[in-house]
Design a protein around this motif. Structure first.
Motif, mmCIF file in Angstrom:
data_model
loop_
_atom_site.group_PDB
_atom_site.id
_atom_site.type_symbol
_atom_site.label_atom_id
_atom_site.label_comp_id
_atom_site.label_asym_id
_atom_site.label_seq_id
_atom_site.Cartn_x
_atom_site.Cartn_y
_atom_site.Cartn_z
ATOM 1 N N TRP A 1 39.455 46.914 41.330
ATOM 2 C CA TRP A 1 38.819 47.313 40.072
ATOM 3 C C TRP A 1 37.470 46.601 39.974
ATOM 4 O O TRP A 1 37.405 45.389 40.149
ATOM 5 C CB TRP A 1 39.679 46.907 38.864
ATOM 6 C CG TRP A 1 40.878 47.772 38.607
ATOM 7 C CD1 TRP A 1 41.414 48.719 39.437
ATOM 8 C CD2 TRP A 1 41.713 47.746 37.441
ATOM 9 N NE1 TRP A 1 42.525 49.284 38.853
ATOM 10 C CE2 TRP A 1 42.729 48.707 37.625
ATOM 11 C CE3 TRP A 1 41.696 47.002 36.257
ATOM 12 C CZ2 TRP A 1 43.725 48.936 36.676
ATOM 13 C CZ3 TRP A 1 42.691 47.229 35.305
ATOM 14 C CH2 TRP A 1 43.688 48.200 35.512
ATOM 15 N N PRO A 2 36.417 47.360 39.650
ATOM 16 C CA PRO A 2 35.087 46.723 39.589
ATOM 17 C C PRO A 2 34.835 45.898 38.333
ATOM 18 O O PRO A 2 33.941 45.065 38.314
ATOM 19 C CB PRO A 2 34.122 47.909 39.640
ATOM 20 C CG PRO A 2 34.901 49.069 39.116
ATOM 21 C CD PRO A 2 36.338 48.825 39.464
ATOM 22 N N GLY A 3 35.594 46.119 37.282
ATOM 23 C CA GLY A 3 35.351 45.377 36.044
ATOM 24 C C GLY A 3 34.215 45.968 35.236
ATOM 25 O O GLY A 3 33.707 47.049 35.551
ATOM 26 N N ASN A 4 33.815 45.256 34.195
ATOM 27 C CA ASN A 4 32.805 45.744 33.248
ATOM 28 C C ASN A 4 31.391 45.315 33.644
ATOM 29 O O ASN A 4 31.221 44.396 34.430
ATOM 30 C CB ASN A 4 33.113 45.193 31.854
ATOM 31 C CG ASN A 4 34.346 45.823 31.249
ATOM 32 O OD1 ASN A 4 34.624 46.992 31.485
ATOM 33 N ND2 ASN A 4 35.101 45.048 30.481
ATOM 34 N N VAL B 1 44.372 43.270 49.491
ATOM 35 C CA VAL B 1 43.627 42.038 49.761
ATOM 36 C C VAL B 1 44.352 40.856 49.126
ATOM 37 O O VAL B 1 44.459 39.773 49.710
ATOM 38 C CB VAL B 1 42.184 42.125 49.210
ATOM 39 C CG1 VAL B 1 41.488 40.773 49.290
ATOM 40 C CG2 VAL B 1 41.401 43.183 49.974
ATOM 41 N N GLY C 1 41.757 32.079 38.838
ATOM 42 C CA GLY C 1 41.751 32.868 40.067
ATOM 43 C C GLY C 1 43.149 32.882 40.657
ATOM 44 O O GLY C 1 44.136 33.113 39.954
ATOM 45 N N THR D 1 27.744 43.434 33.010
ATOM 46 C CA THR D 1 27.418 42.128 32.427
ATOM 47 C C THR D 1 26.444 42.333 31.260
ATOM 48 O O THR D 1 25.758 43.364 31.226
ATOM 49 C CB THR D 1 26.761 41.202 33.469
ATOM 50 O OG1 THR D 1 25.580 41.829 33.961
ATOM 51 C CG2 THR D 1 27.711 40.918 34.615
ATOM 52 N N ILE E 1 35.648 40.718 31.017
ATOM 53 C CA ILE E 1 35.507 40.845 32.475
ATOM 54 C C ILE E 1 35.926 42.259 32.884
ATOM 55 O O ILE E 1 35.301 42.884 33.734
ATOM 56 C CB ILE E 1 36.413 39.816 33.210
ATOM 57 C CG1 ILE E 1 36.196 38.395 32.687
ATOM 58 C CG2 ILE E 1 36.209 39.901 34.722
ATOM 59 C CD1 ILE E 1 34.869 37.782 32.933
ATOM 60 N N GLY F 1 43.768 34.852 34.817
ATOM 61 C CA GLY F 1 42.347 35.171 34.658
ATOM 62 C C GLY F 1 41.453 33.960 34.497
ATOM 63 O O GLY F 1 40.235 34.079 34.510
ATOM 64 N N GLN G 1 38.256 42.758 36.838
ATOM 65 C CA GLN G 1 37.767 42.889 38.216
ATOM 66 C C GLN G 1 38.781 42.227 39.145
ATOM 67 O O GLN G 1 39.185 41.088 38.924
ATOM 68 C CB GLN G 1 36.400 42.206 38.371
ATOM 69 C CG GLN G 1 35.911 42.233 39.827
ATOM 70 C CD GLN G 1 34.509 41.660 39.996
ATOM 71 O OE1 GLN G 1 33.688 41.706 39.082
ATOM 72 N NE2 GLN G 1 34.222 41.122 41.171
ATOM 73 N N ASN G 2 39.210 42.950 40.160
ATOM 74 C CA ASN G 2 40.158 42.363 41.114
ATOM 75 C C ASN G 2 40.126 43.144 42.421
ATOM 76 O O ASN G 2 39.722 44.305 42.440
ATOM 77 C CB ASN G 2 41.570 42.311 40.515
ATOM 78 C CG ASN G 2 42.267 43.654 40.550
ATOM 79 O OD1 ASN G 2 42.917 44.006 41.520
ATOM 80 N ND2 ASN G 2 42.100 44.440 39.486
ATOM 81 N N PRO G 3 40.542 42.493 43.502
ATOM 82 C CA PRO G 3 40.401 43.121 44.830
ATOM 83 C C PRO G 3 41.511 44.114 45.168
ATOM 84 O O PRO G 3 41.482 44.702 46.252
ATOM 85 C CB PRO G 3 40.456 41.928 45.780
ATOM 86 C CG PRO G 3 41.304 40.931 45.065
ATOM 87 C CD PRO G 3 41.038 41.127 43.593
ATOM 88 N N ARG H 1 29.329 39.534 30.562
ATOM 89 C CA ARG H 1 30.776 39.612 30.394
ATOM 90 C C ARG H 1 31.347 38.444 29.594
ATOM 91 O O ARG H 1 32.510 38.506 29.196
ATOM 92 C CB ARG H 1 31.450 39.583 31.769
ATOM 93 C CG ARG H 1 31.198 40.800 32.631
ATOM 94 C CD ARG H 1 31.834 40.612 34.009
ATOM 95 N NE ARG H 1 31.863 41.852 34.766
ATOM 96 C CZ ARG H 1 32.451 41.976 35.955
ATOM 97 N NH1 ARG H 1 33.056 40.924 36.503
ATOM 98 N NH2 ARG H 1 32.451 43.126 36.589
ATOM 99 N N VAL H 2 30.578 37.387 29.449
ATOM 100 C CA VAL H 2 31.099 36.208 28.752
ATOM 101 C C VAL H 2 30.061 35.650 27.787
ATOM 102 O O VAL H 2 28.863 35.773 28.010
ATOM 103 C CB VAL H 2 31.499 35.074 29.743
ATOM 104 C CG1 VAL H 2 32.717 35.467 30.547
ATOM 105 C CG2 VAL H 2 30.339 34.708 30.669
#
Lengths: 301, 261
Positions: free
Chosen positions: A51-54, A79, A24, A56, A70, A21, A73-75, A58-59
Motif C-alpha cells: 500500500w502506498p499510503g497517503n 516482503v 515498524g 504528505t 500515514i 505503526g 503504507q506497507n510493503p 502525513r504528520v
C-alpha cells in the motif's frame, strides 16, 4: 517479583508491547532498546499487497500529541514475511502482526498466509481512521465488526486480537461484538480522528485533512475506555493511548488491561518501552507487590 | 562510524545571527560522527511538545565535540529551542539521515548551491569539499540583503550571492547566476526550497550533470519507523516497494534522478 502475563495462551515476559505503526517491525528501534526485553512486538499494519499510503504532509504535532495520516503504507505480506519476520526470528520475543485490508477477503488472505509462521498472535486493524476503504469501516458498526471477526476466526491459526476504534458512540458495544464473534482479545484505543488547520496558509496541515490523534493527550480517554470495556467483556484487553511512563502503563492495567502498548511516545523517546518495563519492575518492588497480575482491574477491588 | 542516540547535550552558545535565524552550538560525542547533509532532531524544551524538530547540521567539530545548527524560527517549537542559553541542556536525537556523497566530487567541477534556510548544511558541505574538487563554485540564494552565513563560505570556493529582490549584487536565483557565469558543473550539491530543487533537477537532466539534493519533509520519528516523511521515487523504494521512500532514512540527500519532486 513477577511481571509475566498471558493473553489467549500466549505467555509474555512482561505486559509491555509496542503499538502498531509506531515501531515498524522493530528494526529501527533495535538500535535503541534490546528487543528481547519487550513483552511483545506488534508490527505495523500489513496488507495482502503493498500500500502506498497517503500524500504528505502525513504528520504534525499537537499539544502533548500528534496527528498522523500515514494511510498504512506497507510493503505487503510477501516482503513482510521474507524480510520482517525473518529479522524477528532472531529475537526471543512474541510477534503480533497487525493485519489490515480493504475487504474481508484481503484480511483473510493475510491471516491465512501467516497461519504457518511463528507469529504468536494477529491484531486485526479495523480502526485506522486514515484510509478510505476497509479498516475503520469494519470497526464502527457492531454488526460489521461481528462479521469480520467471525470470518477471521474461521481461518486464523493464531489467537485473534481485534483493535478497536475510539471513534464510536459506545466502545463497549464494539468490544461485546468482538467477543461474541469469538475474538480472543481486544486492543484499544486506536487514534482519535482529529484535524489541524494552518491559520497563516488557511489550509489543512495534513494532506489527508484529518488524521489520527495519539500521544499523552488521549491517555485519559483511553484509560476510561479500557475501564468500560473491562466491565463489558471477559476477554483480555491490551490497553494503549499515550503511554510514556510506567505510571501511565499501570493506570491502564489498574483499569483492567492485561497488557499495554507504548505508541507515539517511541518517537519522543526511543527508549520508552524499556523504561516503562523497568519502572514497572521498580513499582512492584517498592510496593511489595508479588505479581503484576494482582493489579489488573484493581481499582474496583 | 555510526552514532545514533537520544541524549541530553549541553548548549555551548546560541545567538540570533539574523532576523529569526539562530546559531546554536551544543556539545555531544555525536560531533565526531557527522557527515555534511545529515541532520539531528532537537526536542523543544517543553513537556507538551513531543516531537523533535529535524534540523540540518551546519558544522560538526570532532575535536571540540560541538555541533552547530543554524535554523529559522518557524513555529512554537523552534521558538522554544531558540530560547536555550549557554549552559542549558538540549535533548538531541542524532546523527540522522545520509549526507552528501562527497567522494562523487573528487576531482570534479562542483557547484554548491543553497537557498534560504537550506544554506547552513551547504557551509559544512563546502568546507568538507575543500581540496577534493577540481573547482568549487558556491551559489547562495537569499530573499534580500540579509545574507546570513555568506561570508563564511569565502575560503571554500568562488562565492556568488544572489537575492530575489536584487538588494545584493545579483538579482535572481542561484541557477540564473550559474548560467550567466557560464559555469558548467559536473556535480551539484544543493539544499533549499522545493522550487529551487525542482529547477536544479531539471537543469541537471538537461545539462547532463549529477545533482544531489537534500529534501525537507515533516517528520515524527526521524529513524524510519513511522513512514511520516516520504518522498516519491522513480523506482520501487527499498522499504515498502511503493515508490515512497523515507526522507529521514534513505535521504534526506537524494540523487535528483531518483525522486519525483
Amino acid at each position: 517479583m513477577d511481571t509475566r502475563v498471558s493473553i489467549a495462551g500466549v505467555e509474555l515476559k512482561n505486559p509491555v508491547m509496542t503499538a502498531s505503526g509506531t515501531f515498524g517491525s522493530g528494526m529501527e528501534y533495535g538500535r535503541f532498546v534490546d528487543l528481547n526485553r519487550l513483552g511483545a512486538i506488534v508490527t505495523k499494519g500489513v496488507a495482502s499487497v503493498p500500500w502506498p499510503g497517503n500524500p504528505t504532509p502525513r504528520v504534525t504535532e499537537t499539544p502533548s500529541g500528534m496527528l498522523n495520516a500515514i494511510g498504512l503504507q506497507n510493503p505487503g505480506i510477501d516482503v513482510f514475511v521474507e524480510r520482517d519476520l525473518a529479522f524477528l526470528k532472531d529475537y526471543d520475543v512474541p510477534v503480533i502482526v497487525n493485519v489490515c485490508g480493504k475487504t474481508v477477503e484481503e484480511y483473510l488472505e493475510v491471516v491465512e498466509r501467516l497461519g504457518d509462521t511463528s507469529v504468536a498472535m494477529l491484531e486485526i486493524n479495523v480502526s485506522c481512521p486514515n484510509v478510505k476503504e476497509g479498516a475503520i469501516a469494519f470497526g464502527q458498526k457492531a454488526d460489521a465488526l461481528f462479521h469480520i471477526t467471525e470470518e477471521i476466526k474461521k481461518k486464523a491459526k493464531q489467537p485473534v486480537v481485534m483493535k478497536l476504534s475510539p471513534n464510536v458512540t459506545d466502545i463497549t458495544e464494539m468490544a461485546k461484538a468482538a467477543e461474541a464473534a469469538g475474538a480472543d482479545a481486544i486492543s484499544l484505543i486506536n487514534t482519535i480522528t482529529g484535524m489541524k488547520i494552518d491559520v497563516a496558509k488557511r489550509k489543512f496541515v495534513l494532506a489527508n485533512k484529518t488524521g489520527g490523534l495519539s500521544g499523552p493527550a488521549i491517555r485519559p480517554v483511553a484509560v476510561r475506555m479500557v475501564y468500560q470495556c473491562a466491565h463489558a467483556v471477559s476477554i483480555p484487553i491490551i490497553g494503549m493511548g499515550g503511554i510514556a511512563t510506567a505510571e501511565d502503563a499501570l493506570e491502564f492495567i489498574m483499569a483492567g488491561a492485561t497488557a499495554v502498548s507504548v505508541g507515539a511516545v517511541n518517537f519522543a523517546n526511543p527508549y520508552a518501552t524499556v523504561e516503562v518495563i523497568e519502572g514497572m519492575e521498580r513499582y512492584l518492588q517498592d510496593t511489595h507487590t508479588e505479581t503484576i497480575r494482582e493489579l489488573i482491574g484493581c481499582v474496583d477491588r | 562510524m555510526d552514532y545514533r542516540k537520544k541524549e541530553t547535550t549541553v548548549v555551548v552558545s546560541q545567538k540570533e545571527i539574523s532576523a529569526g535565524i539562530f546559531d546554536l552550538r551544543v556539545r555531544t560525542q555525536a560531533a565526531a560522527y557527522c557527515v555534511p547533509g545529515q541532520f539531528a532532531g532537537i526536542f523543544p524544551p517543553s513537556d507538551s511538545r513531543m516531537l523533535m524538530r529535524p534540523i540540518s547540521i551546519c558544522e560538526a567539530n570532532a575535536e571540540s565535540g560541538e555541533i552547530r545548527f543554524v535554523y529559522r524560527v518557524a513555529g512554537e517549537g523552534t521558538k522554544l529551542i531558540s530560547a536555550l542559553k549557554e549552559g542549558d541542556t538540549a535533548e538531541l536525537l542524532s546523527v540522522l539521515g545520509n549526507g552528501f556523497p562527497l567522494d562523487a566530487a573528487e576531482g570534479k567541477k562542483v557547484a554548491v548551491m543553497g537557498g534560504g534556510i537550506g544554506i547552513p548544511p551547504m557551509l559544512y558541505t563546502a568546507k568538507k569539499l575543500a581540496g577534493k574538487t577540481a573547482e568549487t563554485e558556491i551559489y547562495l540564494g537569499y530573499r534580500n540583503n540579509d545574507t546570513f552565513l555568506a561570508s563564511e563560505f569565502t575560503p571554500y570556493g568562488t562565492v556568488n550571492v544572489v537575492s530575489e529582490d536584487g538588494s545584493t549584487a545579483y538579482k535572481g536565483n542561484v541557477l540564473d547566476a550559474l548560467k550567466e557565469r557560464g559555469f558548467k558543473p559536473e556535480v551539484i550539491f544543493a539544499c533549499g526550497p522545493m522550487p529551487m530543487l525542482r529547477a536544479i533537477k531539471r537543469y541537471a537532466e538537461e545539462a547532463g550533470c549529477i545533482a544531489y539534493i537534500s529534501l525537507e519533509e515533516r517528520m515524527a520519528c526521524g529513524v524510519g519507523a513511522c513512514l511520516g516523511c516520504v518522498a516519491k521515487t522513480v523506482n520501487k523504494d527499498e522499504h515498502s516497494h511503493v515508490n515512497n521512500t523515507r526522507v529521514c532514512t534513505e535521504g534526506p540527500v537524494f540523487d535528483s534522478r531518483e525522486v519525483e519532486i
